[in-house]
Design a protein around this motif. Structure first.
Motif, mmCIF file in Angstrom:
data_model
loop_
_atom_site.group_PDB
_atom_site.id
_atom_site.type_symbol
_atom_site.label_atom_id
_atom_site.label_comp_id
_atom_site.label_asym_id
_atom_site.label_seq_id
_atom_site.Cartn_x
_atom_site.Cartn_y
_atom_site.Cartn_z
ATOM 1 N N ARG A 157 4.459 4.029 -4.318
ATOM 2 C CA ARG A 157 4.073 5.242 -5.044
ATOM 3 C C ARG A 157 4.211 5.002 -6.537
ATOM 4 O O ARG A 157 5.293 5.111 -7.094
ATOM 5 N N LYS A 173 -4.734 2.645 -4.516
ATOM 6 C CA LYS A 173 -3.636 2.051 -3.757
ATOM 7 C C LYS A 173 -3.870 0.562 -3.557
ATOM 8 O O LYS A 173 -5.013 0.103 -3.540
ATOM 9 N N GLY A 180 -0.849 5.563 -6.776
ATOM 10 C CA GLY A 180 -1.467 4.252 -6.613
ATOM 11 C C GLY A 180 -0.539 3.090 -6.862
ATOM 12 O O GLY A 180 0.680 3.201 -6.783
ATOM 13 N N ARG A 181 -1.143 1.937 -7.189
ATOM 14 C CA ARG A 181 -0.373 0.699 -7.297
ATOM 15 C C ARG A 181 0.076 0.407 -8.722
ATOM 16 O O ARG A 181 0.865 -0.507 -8.942
ATOM 17 N N PRO A 207 0.816 -1.222 0.000
ATOM 18 C CA PRO A 207 0.000 0.000 0.000
ATOM 19 C C PRO A 207 0.848 1.270 0.000
ATOM 20 O O PRO A 207 0.421 2.299 -0.488
#
Lengths: 190, 329
Positions: free
Chosen positions: A54, A152, A126-127, A51
């Motif tokens: 970045r 995320k 996010g991911r 999580p």
């Protein structure tokens, strides 16, 4: 004295029978039959980031599907690379929203300062991490694309089944319903 | 008619042996890369074909289409000759290597060797020595400092290690009272030579590693300090000739170890398997052993290499001859 002699004797015996060489051979043999740690990206697996990771920016939206962003331009101001462009406008409901919200991903250094500066909890990193492109114009991402980006990671830190796909560009989508596995499960710690 | 059949049989066996030897490096490179991968907890080649099985073919195609480059200052004649000289001896050696006694097929008895020479062992050691010429010529003809250094090292290493290698098989010859490989294998029907000649086997194994220029004795092509050693300047098919020769030498040394010390095609009485299968099993074990050692040990220093050859292996092999002689009396 006796201990020293015994030590020297065992050293000689070890030298004569190549005990250190055999030690190395047995170690490599045990490795040969242990599980591999290779992450078969992009053919079979891909890594799900934590999580805290970045990656690609995304814009959060509220219940009505509008972006949270109030176009205060704080993110554009704090950005060390000057890679965010925000043009505010007033929409039909009289709310302040960005007309243009562009991020140049080629210039961004993914520091996350925009996320920290945002007063409206609108922008975050996010991911998503697979967005390389042949054309650097494609790296300038607009408002609607940012709103569609995945958020995320929820759990993260695992390897999920995925498959390389060349249908719509080159992507590695995760297979739905696949069970994630901890990548560290096969790492031997001694 | 009878002699016609015999000649046809020999030609047929020759064709089969040449075909097998030419194809053999293809699976061996795949196996070597797989073993390397798994020792390092990797998977090795996975993407071309099932578990990367077609990877050697892809490599071969790449080598075929690569530019055949000859350096300007090189001796062109020797440069083109060297890979061939390196490739031919491993093929010649297999003339004298039997893989079994004989099998009966369609009523005719087929011997599983090309020639049973009464000086088979001597022939093998002598022909294997010629391979060094290819390496030395390659290094000399390339006119490059790395290649020359590599071939100089090869020269010294081969001379140092061929002596203990030759001495270490004398014990076996003494036991069998013959230099024919068939007789040597027959003499091990009851007891394998490894039981009576452990020292000889050890010396043969270590000097075999050095002869094959495998790690830990791969100084001629030490990547760290010489680029690639004697084949630095080679590319494309000429380079692959050296590679094929290297792999065939590994196979031939493994075969020799099996024949001289591990009873050839004689198996353990408890497990009934055809003799040829026994031979191939032992052969593949030793090939695997070579690869296992390669990915375990670091490389020796040059002075260590020399002192191992002259100060350890040579006295050991001489002692082995002496001990065998005393026990035979």
């Amino acid at each position: 004295m006796i201990a020293r002699v015994a030590q020297r004797m065992s050293g000689w015996i070890g030298w004569v029978f190549f005990l250190d060489l055999l030690d190395g051979l047995s170690l490599t043999l045990s490795y040969m039959f242990s599980k591999t740690v290779t992450e078969r990206y992009p053919d079979n697996e891909k890594w799900m980031p934590f999580p805290r990771y970045r990656g690609h920016h995304f814009l959060k939206s509220n219940a009505e599907g509008k972006t949270n962003c109030v176009a205060c331009e704080l993110c554009a101001r704090i950005c060390p690379c000057r890679c965010i462009t925000v043009v505010p406008h007033e929409d039909e409901d009289g709310e302040r929203h960005p007309r243009v919200f562009e991020i140049n991903l080629g210039r961004c250094l993914y520091c996350g300062l925009c996320e920290d500066a945002c007063p409206a909890d609108a922008i975050a990193l996010g991911r998503h991490y697979e967005f390389s492109d042949y054309d650097n114009k494609a790296l300038v991402v607009g408002r609607d694309a940012l709103m569609a980006m995945p958020g995320k990671a929820v759990r993260g830190g695992e390897v999920v089944p995925a498959r390389l796909s060349t249908e719509d560009g080159v992507t590695v989508p995760a297979i739905a319903g696949g069970e994630g596995a901890d990548w560290w499960r096969n790492i031997r710690r001694r | 008619m009878e002699s016609f059949l015999a000649i046809g049989l020999i030609v047929g066996k020759l064709a089969v042996v040449i075909a097998i030897l030419l194809i053999l490096p293809i699976p061996l490179t795949w196996i070597e890369r797989k073993i390397a991968g798994h020792i390092q907890q990797r998977l090795g080649p996975m993407r071309v074909g099932w578990h990367g099985l077609l990877q050697p073919l892809a490599d071969g195609i790449k080598l075929l289409f690569k530019e055949d480059h000859i350096p300007v200052e090189a001796d062109r004649f020797l440069f083109t000759l060297a890979p061939i000289i390196a490739l031919v001896p491993p093929f010649l050696v297999f003339v004298a290597i039997p893989i079994g006694d004989s099998i009966t097929l369609f009523g005719t008895e087929i011997t599983l060797y090309l020639a049973d020479m009464n000086v088979g062992l001597l022939y093998i050691l002598a022909v294997a020595g010629i391979e060094v010429y290819g390496v030395i010529l390659a290094g000399w003809a390339s006119n490059s400092k790395y290649a020359v250094l590599g071939s100089l090292r090869t020269c010294a290493q081969m001379i140092s290690y061929e002596i203990p290698m030759g001495f270490s098989v004398i014990g076996v010859v003494m036991l069998a009272q013959s230099m024919s490989l068939l007789d040597i294998v027959e003499s091990q029907a009851g007891l394998w030579n490894i039981v009576t000649q452990p020292l000889g086997f050890f010396v043969f194994f270590v000097s075999g590693l050095a002869e094959a220029q495998r790690i830990p004795f791969d100084l001629p092509e030490a990547e760290g300090d010489l680029g690639a050693g004697y084949h630095t300047e080679y590319s494309g098919m000429r380079f692959s000739f050296f590679m094929i020769s290297e792999y065939l030498i590994v196979v031939f040394l493994s075969a020799l170890m099996v024949l001289l010390f591990f009873g050839g095609w004689h198996g353990i009485a408890m497990i009934p398997l055809p003799p040829v299968v026994w031979f191939l099993l032992k052969l593949s074990f030793f090939i695997w052993m070579f690869m296992w050692l390669r990915f375990t040990f670091p490389r020796y220093r040059y002075d260590q290499l020399m002192s191992i050859g002259w100060k350890v292996l040579l006295p050991l092999s001489l002692a082995n001859i002496l001990i065998s002689g005393v026990f035979m009396l």
